[in-house]
Write a protein that holds these residues in place. Structure first.
Motif, short mmCIF file in Angstrom:
data_model
loop_
_atom_site.label_atom_id
_atom_site.label_comp_id
_atom_site.label_asym_id
_atom_site.label_seq_id
_atom_site.Cartn_x
_atom_site.Cartn_y
_atom_site.Cartn_z
N SER A 60 0.79 -1.24 0.00
CA SER A 60 0.00 0.00 0.00
C SER A 60 0.82 1.29 0.00
O SER A 60 0.27 2.36 -0.24
CB SER A 60 -0.98 0.01 1.17
N ALA A 61 2.11 1.22 0.25
CA ALA A 61 2.97 2.40 0.18
C ALA A 61 4.25 2.01 -0.55
O ALA A 61 4.90 1.03 -0.20
CB ALA A 61 3.29 2.93 1.58
N HIS A 92 -2.61 8.66 -3.08
CA HIS A 92 -2.09 9.93 -2.57
C HIS A 92 -0.58 9.90 -2.77
O HIS A 92 0.07 8.88 -2.52
CB HIS A 92 -2.43 10.08 -1.08
N ARG A 93 -0.03 11.00 -3.26
CA ARG A 93 1.43 11.12 -3.43
C ARG A 93 1.95 12.16 -2.46
O ARG A 93 1.36 13.22 -2.30
CB ARG A 93 1.77 11.56 -4.86
N GLU A 94 3.09 11.83 -1.84
CA GLU A 94 3.72 12.80 -0.95
C GLU A 94 5.22 12.55 -0.87
O GLU A 94 5.68 11.43 -1.08
CB GLU A 94 3.10 12.75 0.45
N ARG A 95 5.95 13.60 -0.61
CA ARG A 95 7.40 13.49 -0.45
C ARG A 95 7.72 12.68 0.80
O ARG A 95 7.07 12.83 1.83
CB ARG A 95 8.03 14.88 -0.33
N VAL A 103 9.32 10.20 -3.74
CA VAL A 103 7.88 10.44 -3.62
C VAL A 103 7.22 9.10 -3.32
O VAL A 103 7.44 8.11 -4.03
CB VAL A 103 7.30 11.04 -4.92
N LEU A 104 6.45 9.08 -2.24
CA LEU A 104 5.72 7.88 -1.84
C LEU A 104 4.31 7.91 -2.41
O LEU A 104 3.65 8.96 -2.41
CB LEU A 104 5.64 7.77 -0.33
N VAL A 105 3.86 6.78 -2.87
CA VAL A 105 2.49 6.62 -3.36
C VAL A 105 1.79 5.69 -2.38
O VAL A 105 2.30 4.61 -2.08
CB VAL A 105 2.45 6.02 -4.78
#
Length: 157
Positions: A60-61, A92-95, A103-105
């Motif tokens: 999931s990540a 959701h994408r985030e640093r 970048v983590l998805v």
């Protein structure tokens, strides 16, 4: 390449389209993608987006780099796919706080819920192939082995 295969002199023309492994793989891939299209459209997904979701339903990540490695896609191809999945509310994408370059998805709750809606797809595709489960598993393994062999051969060149 490490392994040399001697090709016997052709009784017929080896450059005929239907004798080409590459074309058999290419045309089978097109047929498979066309089979998926109406099924996935009910979920609002394209085939490449479905592949992304398959990876995320297992993990999931994941970083975009690792996702690209699993899917054999570069970040330039993945980024637009991920933007559309994010706009649909599935990811959701985030640093990464530990390393800003990454970048983590991650899946959203809607993305996790979509898995249940997609649960019948493999069986539907299996039925369409008119193959047994054992035949599909064998063919999948053989194609994975072929891909690995070709990747090694390309790396050696």
């Amino acid at each position: 390449m490490t392994k040399q295969t001697t090709i016997p002199p052709p009784a017929e023309d080896w450059l005929e389209l239907d004798r080409q492994l590459c074309f058999a793989l290419y045309s089978a891939s097109l047929a498979m993608t066309k089979m998926y299209k109406p099924i996935l459209s009910e979920l609002g997904l394209t085939y490449p987006q479905y592949l992304v979701m398959l990876v995320l339903w297992q993990q999931s990540a994941i970083t975009i780099s690792d996702l690209g490695g699993k899917l054999k896609l570069d970040s330039g191809t993945l980024t637009p796919l991920l933007k559309r999945l994010e706009a649909a509310g599935y990811v959701h994408r985030e640093r990464d706080t530990d390393d800003e370059r990454r970048v983590l998805v991650t899946l959203t709750q809607s993305g996790r819920n979509l898995r249940q809606a997609a649960a019948g797809i493999p069986e539907e595709i299996l039925c369409a192939t008119q193959c047994s489960l054992e035949e599909i598993q064998s063919l999948t393994k053989r194609l994975q082995d072929l891909r690995s062999t070709l990747e090694v051969a390309r790396a050696e060149d």
